[in-house]
Design a protein around this motif. Structure first.
Motif, PDB file in Angstrom:
ATOM      1  N   MET A 184       0.847  -1.198   0.000  1.00  0.00           N
ATOM      2  CA  MET A 184       0.000   0.000   0.000  1.00  0.00           C
ATOM      3  C   MET A 184       0.887   1.253   0.000  1.00  0.00           C
ATOM      4  N   ARG A 185       0.528   2.212  -0.840  1.00  0.00           N
ATOM      5  CA  ARG A 185       1.262   3.472  -0.897  1.00  0.00           C
ATOM      6  C   ARG A 185       0.722   4.443   0.146  1.00  0.00           C
ATOM      7  N   LEU A 186       1.535   4.731   1.148  1.00  0.00           N
ATOM      8  CA  LEU A 186       1.145   5.736   2.118  1.00  0.00           C
ATOM      9  C   LEU A 186       1.390   7.119   1.525  1.00  0.00           C
ATOM     10  N   PRO A 187       0.473   8.077   1.713  1.00  0.00           N
ATOM     11  CA  PRO A 187       0.642   9.403   1.106  1.00  0.00           C
ATOM     12  C   PRO A 187       1.950  10.078   1.473  1.00  0.00           C
ATOM     13  N   ILE A 188       2.467   9.804   2.689  1.00  0.00           N
ATOM     14  CA  ILE A 188       3.705  10.458   3.092  1.00  0.00           C
ATOM     15  C   ILE A 188       4.942   9.716   2.589  1.00  0.00           C
ATOM     16  N   GLY A 189       4.722   8.540   1.997  1.00  0.00           N
ATOM     17  CA  GLY A 189       5.842   7.811   1.405  1.00  0.00           C
ATOM     18  C   GLY A 189       6.214   8.390   0.052  1.00  0.00           C
ATOM     19  N   ARG A 190       7.232   7.783  -0.559  1.00  0.00           N
ATOM     20  CA  ARG A 190       7.683   8.252  -1.866  1.00  0.00           C
ATOM     21  C   ARG A 190       8.226   7.074  -2.665  1.00  0.00           C
ATOM     22  N   PRO A 191       8.223   7.164  -3.997  1.00  0.00           N
ATOM     23  CA  PRO A 191       8.808   6.093  -4.806  1.00  0.00           C
ATOM     24  C   PRO A 191      10.317   6.009  -4.593  1.00  0.00           C
ATOM     25  N   SER A 192      10.852   4.826  -4.779  1.00  0.00           N
ATOM     26  CA  SER A 192      12.293   4.620  -4.718  1.00  0.00           C
ATOM     27  C   SER A 192      12.904   4.843  -6.096  1.00  0.00           C
ATOM     28  N   ASP A 249       2.800  13.704  -6.045  1.00  0.00           N
ATOM     29  CA  ASP A 249       3.020  13.230  -7.412  1.00  0.00           C
ATOM     30  C   ASP A 249       3.149  11.714  -7.402  1.00  0.00           C
ATOM     31  N   ARG A 250       3.242  11.126  -8.596  1.00  0.00           N
ATOM     32  CA  ARG A 250       3.412   9.684  -8.765  1.00  0.00           C
ATOM     33  C   ARG A 250       4.534   9.462  -9.779  1.00  0.00           C
ATOM     34  N   PHE A 251       5.774   9.679  -9.325  1.00  0.00           N
ATOM     35  CA  PHE A 251       6.916   9.554 -10.218  1.00  0.00           C
ATOM     36  C   PHE A 251       7.000   8.167 -10.844  1.00  0.00           C
ATOM     37  N   ASP A 252       6.737   7.124 -10.063  1.00  0.00           N
ATOM     38  CA  ASP A 252       6.821   5.765 -10.597  1.00  0.00           C
ATOM     39  C   ASP A 252       5.769   5.520 -11.678  1.00  0.00           C
ATOM     40  N   THR A 253       4.591   6.071 -11.497  1.00  0.00           N
ATOM     41  CA  THR A 253       3.546   5.936 -12.515  1.00  0.00           C
ATOM     42  C   THR A 253       3.952   6.648 -13.798  1.00  0.00           C
ATOM     43  N   SER A 298      16.964  19.920   0.751  1.00  0.00           N
ATOM     44  CA  SER A 298      18.218  20.592   0.407  1.00  0.00           C
ATOM     45  C   SER A 298      18.978  19.847  -0.682  1.00  0.00           C
ATOM     46  N   LEU A 299      19.693  20.600  -1.498  1.00  0.00           N
ATOM     47  CA  LEU A 299      20.543  19.992  -2.528  1.00  0.00           C
ATOM     48  C   LEU A 299      21.776  19.317  -1.928  1.00  0.00           C
ATOM     49  N   ASP A 300      22.015  19.485  -0.638  1.00  0.00           N
ATOM     50  CA  ASP A 300      23.108  18.776   0.011  1.00  0.00           C
ATOM     51  C   ASP A 300      22.754  17.324   0.307  1.00  0.00           C
ATOM     52  N   ARG A 301      21.491  16.967   0.130  1.00  0.00           N
ATOM     53  CA  ARG A 301      21.048  15.590   0.325  1.00  0.00           C
ATOM     54  C   ARG A 301      20.765  14.949  -1.031  1.00  0.00           C
ATOM     55  N   PRO A 302      20.828  13.620  -1.121  1.00  0.00           N
ATOM     56  CA  PRO A 302      20.537  12.957  -2.408  1.00  0.00           C
ATOM     57  C   PRO A 302      19.141  13.320  -2.911  1.00  0.00           C
ATOM     58  N   LEU A 303      19.022  13.463  -4.217  1.00  0.00           N
ATOM     59  CA  LEU A 303      17.718  13.763  -4.801  1.00  0.00           C
ATOM     60  C   LEU A 303      16.766  12.583  -4.605  1.00  0.00           C
ATOM     61  N   ARG A 304      15.511  12.912  -4.311  1.00  0.00           N
ATOM     62  CA  ARG A 304      14.468  11.899  -4.149  1.00  0.00           C
ATOM     63  C   ARG A 304      13.200  12.390  -4.834  1.00  0.00           C
ATOM     64  N   PRO A 305      12.386  11.468  -5.335  1.00  0.00           N
ATOM     65  CA  PRO A 305      11.110  11.903  -5.932  1.00  0.00           C
ATOM     66  C   PRO A 305      10.195  12.535  -4.897  1.00  0.00           C
ATOM     67  N   MET A 306       9.242  13.304  -5.387  1.00  0.00           N
ATOM     68  CA  MET A 306       8.231  13.892  -4.516  1.00  0.00           C
ATOM     69  C   MET A 306       7.428  12.789  -3.823  1.00  0.00           C
TER      70      MET A 306
END
Length: 306
Positions: A1-9, A270-274, A257-265
């Motif tokens: 299940m996709r939790l709204p506060i989660g994010r795609p890997s 959003d639904r980056f994986d979709t 921050s750009l000092d951390r690895p980029l991650r999808p929204m």
């Protein structure tokens, strides 16, 4: 299940991650997150947007925001961008235009965009001589770069439509940075043509006469659109330009921050994986190379295409 506060890997998409390849006499591009891109031919350097402050979500929702001049200065040092000819904005939302005037103040660059962009510049003291207001169809030349500004449209669900009609003096609410004009910017150079298309939308036929080797394709909110919308978007931007490489932009969580690895929204935004599930088959069908850019790393966007 996709939790709204989660994010795609990003793990399933590692094969698409950018590898830094520089070629003699080639162009150099540095991705700075969201749709910010530093483009240089060694003699002339241009910047799209330059959004590096990236205030957190709670601050954006509950408080006022302002550009962080120290972060801009750090970005200038980190990307060796002391000599900029121009900074141009895809549109005037804060995630595009918040920091753009500061880059201009620090480097002496022109600030290019709509009248709304000019008012953002005026609000932080960019001199009138450095403000270049453009409209759809206008062409500006910097060194060997020719920039054509094409009227586009913001992605569906624009939260801050309208124009900035007075000098915008920060700190201010995020909603104060209204859209203005949304541009798709065609960059022509003797070494190749690049299209910077920040918003996941289009005007039908807008790119019919503009060939591009590489498209920096905005995919923000694309995962929430219908498959038909995605197919049409691909055809009208990537297909119309004949691009052989697509670099996906505006997918990263710009509250981080750009000092951390980029991650999808996160999933609530959003639904980056979709979006990837719909874009990758189109790319394979058309023989188009798909790239997820790495932040800060220089690369030749045209490498391997000749």
């Amino acid at each position: 299940m996709r939790l709204p506060i989660g994010r795609p890997s990003l793990r399933p998409y590692q094969m698409y991650m950018q590898r830094s390849v520089l070629t003699p006499d080639g162009l150099t591009a540095r991705f700075l997150g969201t749709s910010s891109l530093l483009l240089s031919d060694g003699d002339t350097t241009l910047l799209c947007d330059g959004f590096v402050t990236r205030p957190g979500l709670l601050r954006v929702l509950l408080s006022r925001i302002t550009p962080d001049r120290a972060l801009v200065r750090d970005a200038i040092e980190r990307s060796d961008a002391h000599s900029l000819a121009a900074v141009f904005c895809a549109h005037t939302h804060y995630d595009h235009a918040l920091d753009a005037p500061v880059w201009c103040l620090e480097t002496g660059a022109d600030l290019v965009g709509s009248e709304s962009t000019a008012n953002v510049g005026r609000g932080v003291g960019v001199p009138e001589s450095s403000l270049k207001v453009v409209r759809g169809g206008d062409v500006l030349t910097y060194g060997h770069f020719e920039l054509t500004f094409l009227d586009s449209v913001h992605s569906p669900g624009d939260h801050y439509p309208g124009t900035v009609d007075q000098p915008l003096v920060p700190p201010a609410r995020a909603r104060t940075w209204k859209t203005g004009t949304a541009f798709s910017v065609h960059v022509s150079h003797p070494r190749g043509n690049v299209l910077l298309h920040a918003s996941a939308n289009h005007r039908p036929g807008m790119l019919a006469d503009h060939q591009a080797d590489v498209v920096y394709l905005g995919v923000g909110i694309l995962g929430r659109q219908s498959p038909e919308f995605v197919r049409t978007y691909w055809a009208e931007v990537v297909g119309a330009t004949g691009a052989r490489r697509v670099v996906l932009v505006h997918w990263d969580d710009f509250f981080t921050s750009l000092d951390r690895p980029l991650r999808p929204m996160r999933y609530f935004a959003d639904r980056f994986d979709t979006a990837m599930d719909q874009l990758l088959p189109l790319a394979r069908r058309d023989g188009v190379d798909v790239v997820l850019p790495a932040v800060w790393k220089p690369t030749d966007p045209l490498a391997g295409l000749t």
